[in-house]
Structure formats: structure tokens, C-alpha cells
Write an enzyme that holds these catalytic residues in place. Structure first.
Site, mmCIF file in Angstrom:
data_model
loop_
_atom_site.group_PDB
_atom_site.id
_atom_site.type_symbol
_atom_site.label_atom_id
_atom_site.label_comp_id
_atom_site.label_asym_id
_atom_site.label_seq_id
_atom_site.Cartn_x
_atom_site.Cartn_y
_atom_site.Cartn_z
ATOM 1 N N HIS A 70 2.948 -9.208 0.831
ATOM 2 C CA HIS A 70 1.737 -8.612 0.274
ATOM 3 C C HIS A 70 0.521 -9.069 1.067
ATOM 4 O O HIS A 70 0.456 -10.218 1.486
ATOM 5 C CB HIS A 70 1.548 -9.034 -1.196
ATOM 6 N N PRO A 71 -0.454 -8.185 1.216
ATOM 7 C CA PRO A 71 -1.693 -8.634 1.846
ATOM 8 C C PRO A 71 -2.375 -9.662 0.951
ATOM 9 O O PRO A 71 -2.348 -9.549 -0.269
ATOM 10 C CB PRO A 71 -2.529 -7.357 1.965
ATOM 11 N N ALA A 103 -1.331 -3.838 -9.526
ATOM 12 C CA ALA A 103 -2.748 -3.507 -9.634
ATOM 13 C C ALA A 103 -3.011 -2.027 -9.868
ATOM 14 O O ALA A 103 -4.157 -1.644 -10.083
ATOM 15 C CB ALA A 103 -3.467 -3.948 -8.359
#
Length: 184
Positions: free
Chosen positions: A78-79, A136
Site C-alpha cells: 500500500h502507498p 477507505a
């Protein structure tokens, strides 16, 4: 003729698409949805999937069979949203890469929220040894901050379980998006 819902068509194509790929391409597609090499290998080994439900059930079963190192490998894919500048780009009207659902909830985040998210993300990673993971989709920056703040007091073991559960949700959404893109 019987009516087929768009969701059913989309998800049947998801399983069909992934079943039809050569092994290495399938592994690569699975890695696009979840960055755990063991998870991707497990998904390739389970092919062919009968339908979308079998694919999503298999994804959860393989994920549940993995251990901490595999989960951490997925999290590292994940970033990292640990600095204010990347958060500003994501949440301050510069959201061209976000889906329309996400855009509606995150545009116009205040500088105060962005700074609090950056600090919370940094604190979370320092405490737990991995980045904050949350599904998110459709959440505003303020909602993300509330979730982050509510999880910060948790111990590492609880957060590992929370992050793993959130990763499973993210993976399911990504698999569904993969199926939708295969239709195009």
C-alpha cells in the site's frame, strides 16, 4: 429472457477472466489486488473458480490461512500516507485519480485534518511497525482521521487483526474492480 443484474454479469466475468489467464498472468493480476505472494499463489492454485461467489470465498479463505509475515507483505504494497504533502495531493481537490465515489467524500479536506492524518499515520506506524490500513472507499478525510484516532490506542496484536480484516475488504473490492475492467 431472464433479467440478469449488472453485478452478477460483472462478477461472473471476474471469475471467468481470472480462470482464463495463463498461470503467471493470473498471479500478476492477483498481486495487483493483494501484495502477498503466498495469497496470490494460493489463489492461482484454487483456479478455476466456479463463479464470483467462489472466487470471493476463496480469496477470504486463502487470506485467513496466512500468517503475520504474509499480512505484512500485503500491507507493504500500500502507498504510505505518512506525509502532509501526499495527503494534501490526495484530499485537496487534486483527486483526479480517485473514483467518483471517493471524490465526493474527500474533496476539500482542511489543512488541520491533513496535518492530523499525517501525524496520526506516523504515530501509528511507529507504534505498530506497519502502516495504517483501512478500506477507505467512500470515506472522507475526516472519517479516516476518526477511524485512525479510534485505533491508535489499540495494542499491536489487535491492530494486526484490524489491518488484516481491512486488507481483506480492500482485496475484495479490488477483485470486483478487476472484473469490471475486464469487461471493457
Amino acid at each position: 429472457l431472464a433479467q440478469v443484474s449488472p453485478v452478477a454479469v460483472e462478477t461472473v466475468l471476474m471469475a471467468s477472466f481470472l480462470n482464463g489467464l495463463p498461470e503467471q498472468e493470473a498471479r500478476d493480476k492477483f498481486l495487483e489486488t493483494c501484495h502477498s505472494s503466498k495469497w496470490a499463489a494460493g489463489m492461482v492454485a484454487r483456479r478455476p473458480f466456479e463463479d464470483d461467489a467462489a472466487l470471493l470465498k476463496g480469496a477470504q479463505e486463502v487470506w485467513d490461512s496466512l500468517g503475520e509475515e504474509d499480512w505484512l507483505e500485503a500491507f507493504r504494497g500500500h502507498p504510505k500516507i505518512g506525509d502532509a504533502e501526499s495527503l494534501r495531493k490526495k484530499y485537496h481537490g487534486n483527486s483526479g485519480a480517485l473514483s467518483s465515489v471517493e471524490q465526493s467524500g474527500v474533496s476539500g479536506a482542511s489543512e488541520e485534518v491533513i496535518q492530523a492524518l499525517a501525524k496520526g499515520n506516523q504515530d501509528y506506524e511507529e507504534k505498530n511497525g506497519f502502516i495504517f490500513i483501512v478500506c477507505a472507499s467512500g470515506k472522507s478525510a475526516s472519517e479516516m482521521l476518526e477511524i485512525l484516532q479510534s485505533r491508535l490506542p489499540n495494542g499491536r496484536d489487535q491492530e494486526l487483526q484490524n489491518a488484516a480484516a481491512e486488507q481483506a475488504k480492500i482485496t475484495a473490492l479490488r477483485l470486483q474492480k478487476l472484473g469490471a475492467s475486464a469487461q471493457l
